[in-house]
Design a protein around this motif. Structure first.
Motif, PDB file in Angstrom:
ATOM      1  N   GLU A  21       0.828  -1.208   0.000  1.00  0.00           N
ATOM      2  CA  GLU A  21       0.000   0.000   0.000  1.00  0.00           C
ATOM      3  C   GLU A  21       0.861   1.256   0.000  1.00  0.00           C
ATOM      4  OE1 GLU A  21      -2.765  -0.455   3.238  1.00  0.00           O
ATOM      5  OE2 GLU A  21      -3.882  -2.004   2.169  1.00  0.00           O
ATOM      6  N   ASP A  22       1.972   1.217   0.718  1.00  0.00           N
ATOM      7  CA  ASP A  22       2.877   2.358   0.752  1.00  0.00           C
ATOM      8  C   ASP A  22       3.426   2.645  -0.648  1.00  0.00           C
ATOM      9  OD1 ASP A  22       4.491   4.376   2.177  1.00  0.00           O
ATOM     10  OD2 ASP A  22       6.179   3.066   1.654  1.00  0.00           O
ATOM     11  N   CYS A  23       3.890   1.603  -1.319  1.00  0.00           N
ATOM     12  CA  CYS A  23       4.426   1.783  -2.676  1.00  0.00           C
ATOM     13  C   CYS A  23       3.347   2.261  -3.638  1.00  0.00           C
ATOM     14  CB  CYS A  23       5.034   0.477  -3.183  1.00  0.00           C
ATOM     15  SG  CYS A  23       6.585   0.038  -2.393  1.00  0.00           S
ATOM     16  N   CYS A  24       2.160   1.675  -3.558  1.00  0.00           N
ATOM     17  CA  CYS A  24       1.069   2.076  -4.456  1.00  0.00           C
ATOM     18  C   CYS A  24       0.700   3.537  -4.242  1.00  0.00           C
ATOM     19  CB  CYS A  24      -0.157   1.186  -4.239  1.00  0.00           C
ATOM     20  SG  CYS A  24       0.025  -0.470  -4.916  1.00  0.00           S
ATOM     21  N   ASN A  32      -1.940  -3.864  -9.693  1.00  0.00           N
ATOM     22  CA  ASN A  32      -1.537  -4.502 -10.940  1.00  0.00           C
ATOM     23  C   ASN A  32      -0.272  -3.847 -11.502  1.00  0.00           C
ATOM     24  OD1 ASN A  32      -1.914  -6.370 -13.118  1.00  0.00           O
ATOM     25  ND2 ASN A  32      -2.607  -4.643 -14.351  1.00  0.00           N
ATOM     26  N   ARG A  33      -0.233  -2.534 -11.492  1.00  0.00           N
ATOM     27  CA  ARG A  33       0.943  -1.808 -12.003  1.00  0.00           C
ATOM     28  C   ARG A  33       2.170  -2.096 -11.130  1.00  0.00           C
ATOM     29  NH1 ARG A  33       4.602  -0.429 -15.075  1.00  0.00           N
ATOM     30  NH2 ARG A  33       5.271   1.720 -15.181  1.00  0.00           N
ATOM     31  N   LEU A  34       1.983  -2.126  -9.832  1.00  0.00           N
ATOM     32  CA  LEU A  34       3.086  -2.442  -8.926  1.00  0.00           C
ATOM     33  C   LEU A  34       3.600  -3.856  -9.194  1.00  0.00           C
ATOM     34  CD1 LEU A  34       4.888  -1.611  -6.535  1.00  0.00           C
ATOM     35  CD2 LEU A  34       3.136  -2.575  -5.030  1.00  0.00           C
ATOM     36  N   ALA A  35       2.686  -4.789  -9.389  1.00  0.00           N
ATOM     37  CA  ALA A  35       3.078  -6.169  -9.699  1.00  0.00           C
ATOM     38  C   ALA A  35       3.944  -6.201 -10.950  1.00  0.00           C
ATOM     39  CB  ALA A  35       1.836  -7.043  -9.871  1.00  0.00           C
ATOM     40  N   GLN A  36       3.552  -5.456 -11.979  1.00  0.00           N
ATOM     41  CA  GLN A  36       4.346  -5.393 -13.207  1.00  0.00           C
ATOM     42  C   GLN A  36       5.739  -4.840 -12.923  1.00  0.00           C
ATOM     43  OE1 GLN A  36       1.968  -2.970 -15.767  1.00  0.00           O
ATOM     44  NE2 GLN A  36       0.679  -4.682 -16.439  1.00  0.00           N
ATOM     45  N   GLN A  37       5.815  -3.831 -12.092  1.00  0.00           N
ATOM     46  CA  GLN A  37       7.110  -3.200 -11.779  1.00  0.00           C
ATOM     47  C   GLN A  37       8.084  -4.172 -11.128  1.00  0.00           C
ATOM     48  OE1 GLN A  37       7.057  -0.317 -13.765  1.00  0.00           O
ATOM     49  NE2 GLN A  37       8.420   0.310 -12.139  1.00  0.00           N
ATOM     50  N   ILE A  38       7.572  -5.100 -10.314  1.00  0.00           N
ATOM     51  CA  ILE A  38       8.478  -6.029  -9.630  1.00  0.00           C
ATOM     52  C   ILE A  38       8.492  -7.414 -10.284  1.00  0.00           C
ATOM     53  CG2 ILE A  38       8.370  -4.779  -7.450  1.00  0.00           C
ATOM     54  CD1 ILE A  38       6.578  -7.054  -6.382  1.00  0.00           C
ATOM     55  N   GLY A  39       7.774  -7.559 -11.402  1.00  0.00           N
ATOM     56  CA  GLY A  39       7.855  -8.788 -12.185  1.00  0.00           C
ATOM     57  C   GLY A  39       7.042  -9.958 -11.687  1.00  0.00           C
ATOM     58  N   VAL A  40       5.900  -9.661 -11.058  1.00  0.00           N
ATOM     59  CA  VAL A  40       4.998 -10.726 -10.617  1.00  0.00           C
ATOM     60  C   VAL A  40       3.600 -10.420 -11.130  1.00  0.00           C
ATOM     61  CG1 VAL A  40       6.367 -11.211  -8.542  1.00  0.00           C
ATOM     62  CG2 VAL A  40       4.437  -9.634  -8.399  1.00  0.00           C
ATOM     63  N   SER A  41       2.685 -11.357 -10.942  1.00  0.00           N
ATOM     64  CA  SER A  41       1.307 -11.140 -11.368  1.00  0.00           C
ATOM     65  C   SER A  41       0.506 -10.472 -10.246  1.00  0.00           C
ATOM     66  CB  SER A  41       0.645 -12.470 -11.733  1.00  0.00           C
ATOM     67  OG  SER A  41       0.456 -13.258 -10.575  1.00  0.00           O
ATOM     68  N   ALA A  62      12.645  -5.717  -3.121  1.00  0.00           N
ATOM     69  CA  ALA A  62      12.303  -4.857  -4.267  1.00  0.00           C
ATOM     70  C   ALA A  62      11.290  -3.792  -3.843  1.00  0.00           C
ATOM     71  CB  ALA A  62      11.764  -5.689  -5.419  1.00  0.00           C
ATOM     72  N   LEU A  63      10.306  -4.185  -3.063  1.00  0.00           N
ATOM     73  CA  LEU A  63       9.311  -3.223  -2.580  1.00  0.00           C
ATOM     74  C   LEU A  63       9.953  -2.211  -1.631  1.00  0.00           C
ATOM     75  CD1 LEU A  63       6.314  -5.643  -1.954  1.00  0.00           C
ATOM     76  CD2 LEU A  63       6.533  -3.954  -3.803  1.00  0.00           C
ATOM     77  N   GLU A  64      10.845  -2.672  -0.779  1.00  0.00           N
ATOM     78  CA  GLU A  64      11.536  -1.754   0.132  1.00  0.00           C
ATOM     79  C   GLU A  64      12.348  -0.727  -0.648  1.00  0.00           C
ATOM     80  OE1 GLU A  64      13.812  -4.428   2.533  1.00  0.00           O
ATOM     81  OE2 GLU A  64      12.112  -4.967   3.790  1.00  0.00           O
ATOM     82  N   VAL A  65      13.022  -1.172  -1.699  1.00  0.00           N
ATOM     83  CA  VAL A  65      13.820  -0.265  -2.521  1.00  0.00           C
ATOM     84  C   VAL A  65      12.918   0.755  -3.202  1.00  0.00           C
ATOM     85  CG1 VAL A  65      15.281  -0.117  -4.572  1.00  0.00           C
ATOM     86  CG2 VAL A  65      15.750  -1.846  -2.833  1.00  0.00           C
ATOM     87  N   LEU A  66      11.816   0.291  -3.792  1.00  0.00           N
ATOM     88  CA  LEU A  66      10.879   1.220  -4.431  1.00  0.00           C
ATOM     89  C   LEU A  66      10.397   2.267  -3.431  1.00  0.00           C
ATOM     90  CD1 LEU A  66       8.639  -1.041  -6.671  1.00  0.00           C
ATOM     91  CD2 LEU A  66      10.140   0.804  -7.424  1.00  0.00           C
ATOM     92  N   SER A  67      10.068   1.827  -2.252  1.00  0.00           N
ATOM     93  CA  SER A  67       9.570   2.739  -1.236  1.00  0.00           C
ATOM     94  C   SER A  67      10.643   3.737  -0.812  1.00  0.00           C
ATOM     95  CB  SER A  67       9.085   1.955  -0.023  1.00  0.00           C
ATOM     96  OG  SER A  67       8.596   2.812   0.966  1.00  0.00           O
ATOM     97  N   SER A  68      11.851   3.262  -0.588  1.00  0.00           N
ATOM     98  CA  SER A  68      12.906   4.161  -0.115  1.00  0.00           C
ATOM     99  C   SER A  68      13.407   5.063  -1.224  1.00  0.00           C
ATOM    100  CB  SER A  68      14.058   3.378   0.503  1.00  0.00           C
ATOM    101  OG  SER A  68      14.751   2.653  -0.477  1.00  0.00           O
TER     102      SER A  68
END
Length: 74
Positions: A21-24, A32-41, A62-68
């Motif tokens: 939720e933080d990243c979104c 869905n867009r976040l999933a694409q960014q990290i390469g999952v469905s 990967a999510l931690e990096v996106l967030s930071s």
């Protein structure tokens, strides 16, 4: 700089949900867009959030990096 540390691994669904939720929110992404960014469905994201499957540490990182990164670029 964000350095991987497996000791930070926390696959608890509530923690995963908050990170997603933080990243979104920060990037104005749908799940869905976040999933694409990290390469999952999108389904994989749903499994992680529901606790049906544990998030792998690499995906959590990967999510931690996106967030930071967003925090450092604002």
């Amino acid at each position: 700089m964000n350095i991987p540390d497996a000791e930070n691994y926390n696959p608890e669904p509530n923690e995963v949900r908050m990170l997603i939720e933080d990243c979104c929110t920060k990037y104005n992404y749908s799940r869905n867009r976040l999933a694409q960014q990290i390469g999952v469905s999108d389904r994989t994201i749903r499994y992680w959030v529901s606790g049906d499957k544990s998030i792998p540490y690499t995906a959590q990182y990967a999510l931690e990096v996106l967030s930071s990164e967003h925090n450092h670029n604002t």
